[in-house]
Design a protein around this motif. Structure first.
Motif, PDB file in Angstrom:
ATOM      1  N   TYR A 196      39.025  27.126 -45.805  1.00  0.00           N
ATOM      2  CA  TYR A 196      39.490  26.055 -44.881  1.00  0.00           C
ATOM      3  C   TYR A 196      40.497  24.957 -45.483  1.00  0.00           C
ATOM      4  O   TYR A 196      41.433  24.507 -45.067  1.00  0.00           O
ATOM      5  CB  TYR A 196      38.434  25.280 -44.058  1.00  0.00           C
ATOM      6  N   VAL A 197      40.212  24.793 -46.880  1.00  0.00           N
ATOM      7  CA  VAL A 197      40.852  23.556 -47.712  1.00  0.00           C
ATOM      8  C   VAL A 197      42.299  24.100 -47.665  1.00  0.00           C
ATOM      9  O   VAL A 197      43.192  23.339 -48.042  1.00  0.00           O
ATOM     10  CB  VAL A 197      40.137  23.363 -48.779  1.00  0.00           C
ATOM     11  N   VAL A 198      42.445  25.406 -47.609  1.00  0.00           N
ATOM     12  CA  VAL A 198      44.003  26.234 -47.872  1.00  0.00           C
ATOM     13  C   VAL A 198      44.699  26.495 -46.453  1.00  0.00           C
ATOM     14  O   VAL A 198      45.831  26.044 -46.139  1.00  0.00           O
ATOM     15  CB  VAL A 198      43.909  27.203 -48.975  1.00  0.00           C
ATOM     16  N   LYS A 199      43.768  27.012 -45.754  1.00  0.00           N
ATOM     17  CA  LYS A 199      44.235  27.965 -44.470  1.00  0.00           C
ATOM     18  C   LYS A 199      44.077  26.827 -43.378  1.00  0.00           C
ATOM     19  O   LYS A 199      44.989  26.861 -42.310  1.00  0.00           O
ATOM     20  CB  LYS A 199      43.674  29.037 -44.361  1.00  0.00           C
ATOM     21  N   GLY A 200      43.034  26.010 -43.278  1.00  0.00           N
ATOM     22  CA  GLY A 200      42.986  25.224 -42.254  1.00  0.00           C
ATOM     23  C   GLY A 200      42.723  25.992 -41.066  1.00  0.00           C
ATOM     24  O   GLY A 200      41.973  27.130 -40.979  1.00  0.00           O
ATOM     25  N   PHE A 201      43.183  25.268 -39.740  1.00  0.00           N
ATOM     26  CA  PHE A 201      42.598  25.979 -38.499  1.00  0.00           C
ATOM     27  C   PHE A 201      43.551  27.206 -38.166  1.00  0.00           C
ATOM     28  O   PHE A 201      43.325  27.850 -37.216  1.00  0.00           O
ATOM     29  CB  PHE A 201      42.909  24.842 -37.484  1.00  0.00           C
ATOM     30  N   GLU A 202      44.822  27.313 -38.770  1.00  0.00           N
ATOM     31  CA  GLU A 202      45.648  28.284 -38.438  1.00  0.00           C
ATOM     32  C   GLU A 202      45.157  29.895 -38.329  1.00  0.00           C
ATOM     33  O   GLU A 202      45.637  30.567 -37.057  1.00  0.00           O
ATOM     34  CB  GLU A 202      46.993  28.431 -39.448  1.00  0.00           C
ATOM     35  N   PRO A 203      44.278  30.247 -39.185  1.00  0.00           N
ATOM     36  CA  PRO A 203      43.755  31.713 -38.887  1.00  0.00           C
ATOM     37  C   PRO A 203      43.025  31.903 -37.548  1.00  0.00           C
ATOM     38  O   PRO A 203      42.730  33.056 -37.288  1.00  0.00           O
ATOM     39  CB  PRO A 203      42.889  32.069 -40.112  1.00  0.00           C
ATOM     40  N   TYR A 204      42.664  30.862 -37.122  1.00  0.00           N
ATOM     41  CA  TYR A 204      41.744  30.920 -35.976  1.00  0.00           C
ATOM     42  C   TYR A 204      42.387  30.295 -34.573  1.00  0.00           C
ATOM     43  O   TYR A 204      41.849  30.516 -33.484  1.00  0.00           O
ATOM     44  CB  TYR A 204      40.581  30.140 -36.164  1.00  0.00           C
ATOM     45  N   ARG A 205      43.745  29.875 -34.833  1.00  0.00           N
ATOM     46  CA  ARG A 205      44.252  29.320 -33.532  1.00  0.00           C
ATOM     47  C   ARG A 205      44.451  30.267 -32.479  1.00  0.00           C
ATOM     48  O   ARG A 205      44.032  29.890 -31.251  1.00  0.00           O
ATOM     49  CB  ARG A 205      45.422  28.745 -34.034  1.00  0.00           C
ATOM     50  N   ALA A 206      45.068  31.525 -32.783  1.00  0.00           N
ATOM     51  CA  ALA A 206      45.598  32.203 -31.606  1.00  0.00           C
ATOM     52  C   ALA A 206      44.236  32.869 -30.867  1.00  0.00           C
ATOM     53  O   ALA A 206      44.184  32.743 -29.717  1.00  0.00           O
ATOM     54  CB  ALA A 206      46.335  33.627 -32.095  1.00  0.00           C
ATOM     55  N   GLU A 207      43.243  33.041 -31.612  1.00  0.00           N
ATOM     56  CA  GLU A 207      41.929  33.618 -31.020  1.00  0.00           C
ATOM     57  C   GLU A 207      41.160  32.446 -30.259  1.00  0.00           C
ATOM     58  O   GLU A 207      40.809  32.729 -29.273  1.00  0.00           O
ATOM     59  CB  GLU A 207      41.067  34.098 -32.236  1.00  0.00           C
ATOM     60  N   TRP A 208      41.332  31.142 -30.783  1.00  0.00           N
ATOM     61  CA  TRP A 208      40.888  30.058 -29.857  1.00  0.00           C
ATOM     62  C   TRP A 208      41.537  30.030 -28.585  1.00  0.00           C
ATOM     63  O   TRP A 208      40.770  29.731 -27.510  1.00  0.00           O
ATOM     64  CB  TRP A 208      40.870  28.787 -30.820  1.00  0.00           C
ATOM     65  N   ARG A 267      41.585   7.897 -14.984  1.00  0.00           N
ATOM     66  CA  ARG A 267      42.897   8.177 -14.701  1.00  0.00           C
ATOM     67  C   ARG A 267      43.443   9.498 -15.523  1.00  0.00           C
ATOM     68  O   ARG A 267      44.678   9.983 -14.983  1.00  0.00           O
ATOM     69  CB  ARG A 267      43.947   6.977 -15.098  1.00  0.00           C
ATOM     70  N   LEU A 268      42.612  10.001 -16.378  1.00  0.00           N
ATOM     71  CA  LEU A 268      42.935  11.188 -17.167  1.00  0.00           C
ATOM     72  C   LEU A 268      42.596  12.378 -16.416  1.00  0.00           C
ATOM     73  O   LEU A 268      41.269  12.780 -16.769  1.00  0.00           O
ATOM     74  CB  LEU A 268      42.455  10.823 -18.391  1.00  0.00           C
ATOM     75  N   ARG A 269      43.093  12.795 -15.402  1.00  0.00           N
ATOM     76  CA  ARG A 269      42.774  13.782 -14.907  1.00  0.00           C
ATOM     77  C   ARG A 269      43.998  14.828 -14.739  1.00  0.00           C
ATOM     78  O   ARG A 269      45.141  14.264 -14.823  1.00  0.00           O
ATOM     79  CB  ARG A 269      42.331  13.676 -13.511  1.00  0.00           C
ATOM     80  N   GLY A 270      43.830  16.126 -14.834  1.00  0.00           N
ATOM     81  CA  GLY A 270      44.922  17.037 -14.583  1.00  0.00           C
ATOM     82  C   GLY A 270      44.525  18.352 -14.790  1.00  0.00           C
ATOM     83  O   GLY A 270      43.451  18.832 -14.755  1.00  0.00           O
ATOM     84  N   ILE A 271      45.521  19.297 -15.339  1.00  0.00           N
ATOM     85  CA  ILE A 271      45.575  20.496 -15.906  1.00  0.00           C
ATOM     86  C   ILE A 271      45.249  20.915 -17.103  1.00  0.00           C
ATOM     87  O   ILE A 271      45.815  20.391 -17.965  1.00  0.00           O
ATOM     88  CB  ILE A 271      46.451  21.459 -15.106  1.00  0.00           C
ATOM     89  N   GLY A 272      44.002  21.743 -17.689  1.00  0.00           N
ATOM     90  CA  GLY A 272      43.750  21.919 -19.001  1.00  0.00           C
ATOM     91  C   GLY A 272      45.095  22.762 -19.541  1.00  0.00           C
ATOM     92  O   GLY A 272      45.539  23.846 -18.899  1.00  0.00           O
ATOM     93  N   ARG A 273      46.106  22.482 -20.517  1.00  0.00           N
ATOM     94  CA  ARG A 273      47.092  22.813 -21.074  1.00  0.00           C
ATOM     95  C   ARG A 273      47.022  23.491 -22.500  1.00  0.00           C
ATOM     96  O   ARG A 273      47.936  23.650 -23.387  1.00  0.00           O
ATOM     97  CB  ARG A 273      48.571  22.218 -20.936  1.00  0.00           C
ATOM     98  N   GLY A 274      45.731  23.781 -23.065  1.00  0.00           N
ATOM     99  CA  GLY A 274      45.481  24.287 -24.419  1.00  0.00           C
ATOM    100  C   GLY A 274      45.115  23.027 -25.455  1.00  0.00           C
ATOM    101  O   GLY A 274      44.797  21.947 -24.964  1.00  0.00           O
ATOM    102  N   ILE A 275      45.789  23.398 -26.572  1.00  0.00           N
ATOM    103  CA  ILE A 275      45.630  22.300 -27.811  1.00  0.00           C
ATOM    104  C   ILE A 275      47.043  22.342 -28.357  1.00  0.00           C
ATOM    105  O   ILE A 275      47.964  22.996 -28.311  1.00  0.00           O
ATOM    106  CB  ILE A 275      44.643  22.977 -28.865  1.00  0.00           C
ATOM    107  N   ASP A 276      47.044  21.083 -29.006  1.00  0.00           N
ATOM    108  CA  ASP A 276      48.532  21.062 -29.931  1.00  0.00           C
ATOM    109  C   ASP A 276      48.058  21.439 -31.400  1.00  0.00           C
ATOM    110  O   ASP A 276      46.933  21.942 -31.751  1.00  0.00           O
ATOM    111  CB  ASP A 276      48.719  19.292 -30.075  1.00  0.00           C
ATOM    112  N   ASP A 277      49.097  20.988 -32.363  1.00  0.00           N
ATOM    113  CA  ASP A 277      48.854  21.540 -33.748  1.00  0.00           C
ATOM    114  C   ASP A 277      47.613  21.141 -34.517  1.00  0.00           C
ATOM    115  O   ASP A 277      47.167  21.519 -35.665  1.00  0.00           O
ATOM    116  CB  ASP A 277      50.144  21.376 -34.721  1.00  0.00           C
ATOM    117  N   ASP A 278      46.984  19.766 -33.887  1.00  0.00           N
ATOM    118  CA  ASP A 278      46.027  19.089 -34.665  1.00  0.00           C
ATOM    119  C   ASP A 278      44.717  19.515 -33.934  1.00  0.00           C
ATOM    120  O   ASP A 278      43.661  19.070 -34.634  1.00  0.00           O
ATOM    121  CB  ASP A 278      46.060  17.619 -34.846  1.00  0.00           C
ATOM    122  N   GLY A 279      44.909  20.294 -32.860  1.00  0.00           N
ATOM    123  CA  GLY A 279      43.657  20.561 -32.324  1.00  0.00           C
ATOM    124  C   GLY A 279      43.142  19.822 -31.192  1.00  0.00           C
ATOM    125  O   GLY A 279      42.012  20.006 -30.647  1.00  0.00           O
ATOM    126  N   ALA A 280      43.951  18.926 -30.847  1.00  0.00           N
ATOM    127  CA  ALA A 280      43.690  17.765 -29.566  1.00  0.00           C
ATOM    128  C   ALA A 280      43.930  18.502 -28.479  1.00  0.00           C
ATOM    129  O   ALA A 280      44.681  19.283 -28.463  1.00  0.00           O
ATOM    130  CB  ALA A 280      44.637  16.774 -29.827  1.00  0.00           C
TER     131      ALA A 280
END
Length: 326
Positions: free
Chosen positions: A261-273, A291-304
């Motif tokens: 993880y210290v080298v690769k981080g989240f990237e190897p798991y992103r597509a599968e997630w 007020r925070l309601r809407g449609i789920g649109r996945g995650i950003d590069d930081d996992g938010a």
């Protein structure tokens, strides 16, 4: 003077009942050197551990379903050599124990048959009856803070989904940021805690809880829809899972994930997630933020987590995201 009741005495009784078949109370008492009243007292302690022990006049005692104890020796020989594995019959919380353990022993893993104070995210209780589920934590120390550490729980979710798939569990989905779902019911969860050590060292403890064979009575206090590995397997006509095999697969996956993880981080798991995202395209809301309601649109590069609202795309960095009631 009566000898104090030892934990090992109770474990011997658990093993005697593990097949799920009726066992004569007279035979059990004689094997333990007890009176029938003494045996009944020990059975009461097993029920305090969350075991569903049935009793019937003329037949004795039995567990409502067979139980597979975790085998520490088997687990240790089945995981990478540098990972130290301990199995405890009873702890308050595997995460708490490892948070206080000596970092010099990292990487180390602790599994428990029963937790008296199991914890989920945001201080929630994690229901932990004896021998029914999988409760494990793994501690890892890094020489520097890994990139994208907030997304580690997402990577761990993928690790768990892979292990469940190997066990034959179909339809596993991941609910941001730390839940395992099957059919909108909770199958498991993840709790990650970290702290800085001397210098730039970073210590991470990853906790995983997966419902494996929990009986309805054992989980009656849970306040949300839930399911188990064995229930999902039975719905497909498959045999119950091995807790030891599942534990080995999860530990292998966690070791691989944390080691790189210290080298690769989240990237190897992103597509599968993203492929397993339970909330993508669904109406969601963030409790406490009306007020925070809407449609789920996945995650950003930081996992938010991303929500498409009337005011535009918003990101959620922490907290819970729930399905919006119809």
């Amino acid at each position: 003077m009566a000898r104090p009741l030892a934990e090992q005495d109770l474990l011997l009784l658990v093993d005697a009942l593990a097949t799920g078949e009726w066992q004569s109370g007279e035979t059990l008492a004689a094997a333990a050197g007890l009176t029938r009243a003494g045996l009944a007292k020990r059975v009461g302690h097993l029920r305090d551990w969350g075991l569903n022990v049935e009793s019937k006049f003329g037949q004795g005692y039995r567990l409502a379903r067979p139980l597979e104890r975790l085998d520490g020796a088997l687990l240790q020989t089945s995981v990478p050599q540098d990972l130290r594995v301990t199995v405890a019959p009873l702890v308050d919380s595997t995460n708490r124990v490892l948070m206080e353990a000596d970092p010099e022993s990292d990487p180390q893993a602790l599994l428990a048959e029963h937790q008296t104070a199991g914890r989920g995210r945001r201080g929630r209780d994690w229901h932990s009856p004896f021998g029914a589920n999988l409760y494990l934590s793994i501690a890892w120390t890094y020489a520097m803070w890994p990139p994208h550490l907030p997304a580690l729980s997402l990577s761990v979710g993928v690790v768990c989904a892979r292990a469940l798939d190997a066990a034959g569990v179909d339809g596993v989905q991941l609910k941001w940021p730390n839940d395992l779902w099957v059919g909108n019911r909770k199958l498991g969860g993840i709790l990650i805690e970290q702290r800085g050590e001397s210098g730039d060292l970073c210590r991470v403890v990853v906790g995983v809880g997966i419902n494996v064979a929990m009986h309805a009575r054992q989980g009656s206090a849970i306040d949300q829809p839930w399911t188990t590995v064995d229930e999902v397997l039975a719905s497909c006509g498959r045999k119950p899972a091995s807790r030891n095999r599942l534990a080995v697969d999860v530990l292998h996956g966690l070791h691989e994930c944390l080691a790189r993880y210290v080298v690769k981080g989240f990237e190897p798991y992103r597509a599968e997630w993203c492929a397993l995202d339970a909330l993508r395209g669904r109406q969601v809301y963030v409790p406490g933020q009306d007020r925070l309601r809407g449609i789920g649109r996945g995650i950003d590069d930081d996992g938010a987590f991303l929500i498409e609202t009337d005011a535009g795309l918003r990101s959620v960095l922490s907290g819970d995201v729930s399905l919006r009631p119809a």
